[in-house]
Design an enzyme around this catalytic site. Structure first.
Site, PDB file in Angstrom:
ATOM      1  N   ARG A  46       0.785  -1.238   0.000  1.00 49.61           N
ATOM      2  CA  ARG A  46       0.000   0.000   0.000  1.00 49.61           C
ATOM      3  C   ARG A  46       0.820   1.294   0.000  1.00 49.61           C
ATOM      4  NH1 ARG A  46      -4.980   0.241   3.806  1.00 49.61           N
ATOM      5  NH2 ARG A  46      -3.399   0.616   5.359  1.00 49.61           N
ATOM      6  N   ASP A  47       2.146   1.216  -0.054  1.00 51.66           N
ATOM      7  CA  ASP A  47       2.942   2.444  -0.095  1.00 51.66           C
ATOM      8  C   ASP A  47       4.203   2.234  -0.934  1.00 51.66           C
ATOM      9  OD1 ASP A  47       3.487   5.131   0.412  1.00 51.66           O
ATOM     10  OD2 ASP A  47       4.434   4.737   2.351  1.00 51.66           O
ATOM     11  N   ILE A  48       4.024   1.677  -2.120  1.00 50.55           N
ATOM     12  CA  ILE A  48       5.143   1.474  -3.038  1.00 50.55           C
ATOM     13  C   ILE A  48       5.514   2.840  -3.610  1.00 50.55           C
ATOM     14  CG2 ILE A  48       5.921   0.342  -5.174  1.00 50.55           C
ATOM     15  CD1 ILE A  48       5.266  -1.687  -3.008  1.00 50.55           C
ATOM     16  N   ASN A  52      10.866   3.959  -0.766  1.00 45.64           N
ATOM     17  CA  ASN A  52      10.714   2.699  -0.037  1.00 45.64           C
ATOM     18  C   ASN A  52      11.393   1.522  -0.723  1.00 45.64           C
ATOM     19  OD1 ASN A  52       9.308   3.912   2.022  1.00 45.64           O
ATOM     20  ND2 ASN A  52       7.299   3.379   1.221  1.00 45.64           N
TER      21      ASN A  52
END
Length: 177
Positions: A46-48, A52
């Protein structure tokens, strides 16, 4: 909290100095295999985003920051509680609308990263967080410049607005690459 030190920097830094198209495809394959492993365990990152994706000294990419990841079977309400988690530049349309998510949301984010690597610019932006989100929801899939048109179908299958038009899973994306 303890974590291995990854001295190779992050993808955001690497993108500033330039990443070739073949290197981008290799990166997609490695991260795609990682996502396939996660998705098989019903975990959605959910936070590519580039910040990251870190690198070992030898250049091996590592997906990090699982702070907003969720396991689908554990708490179905995490996607529908009124908060769209993730960076506005890389968020999928269904995530922006707080709809139920699956691994195709992560594929979308990875497709946005690919577009940015290839062109040097983000495909969807706005003057505010909300305008950027609206661009993801309403602007068409961008067309790559002629010299990159061989990657257009890949981009279209990764960042289709309707998740049913994307690769069905990360393994399918890796096989395509």
């Amino acid at each position: 909290i303890s974590m291995e030190y990854l001295e190779g920097g992050d993808l955001e830094e690497k993108m500033r100095s330039g990443v070739s198209a073949p290197a981008a495809l290799n990166l997609l394959s490695v991260i795609g295999n990682c996502l396939d492993f996660l998705h098989e365990k019903d975990i959605i990152h959910r936070d590519i985003k580039p910040a990251n994706i870190l690198f070992h000294k030898d250049g091996t990419p590592i997906l990090t920051d699982f702070g907003v990841a969720k396991q689908q079977e554990v708490d179905i309400n995490l996607t529908g509680d009124g908060s769209a988690m993730g960076s506005p530049y890389y968020i999928s349309p269904e995530q922006a609308e707080c709809k139920e998510l699956d691994g195709r949301a992560d594929i979308y984010s990875l497709g946005i990263i690919l577009y940015e690597i290839l062109t040097g610019s983000k495909p969807y932006t706005g003057d505010s967080y909300i305008e950027t989100i609206v661009a993801h929801l309403s602007n068409p899939v961008p067309t790559l410049p002629p010299e990159l048109e061989c990657y257009q179908e890949l981009i279209e299958r990764m960042i289709a607005k309707d998740c049913n038009d994307r690769f069905s899973c990360a393994a399918e994306m890796v096989e395509y690459i």
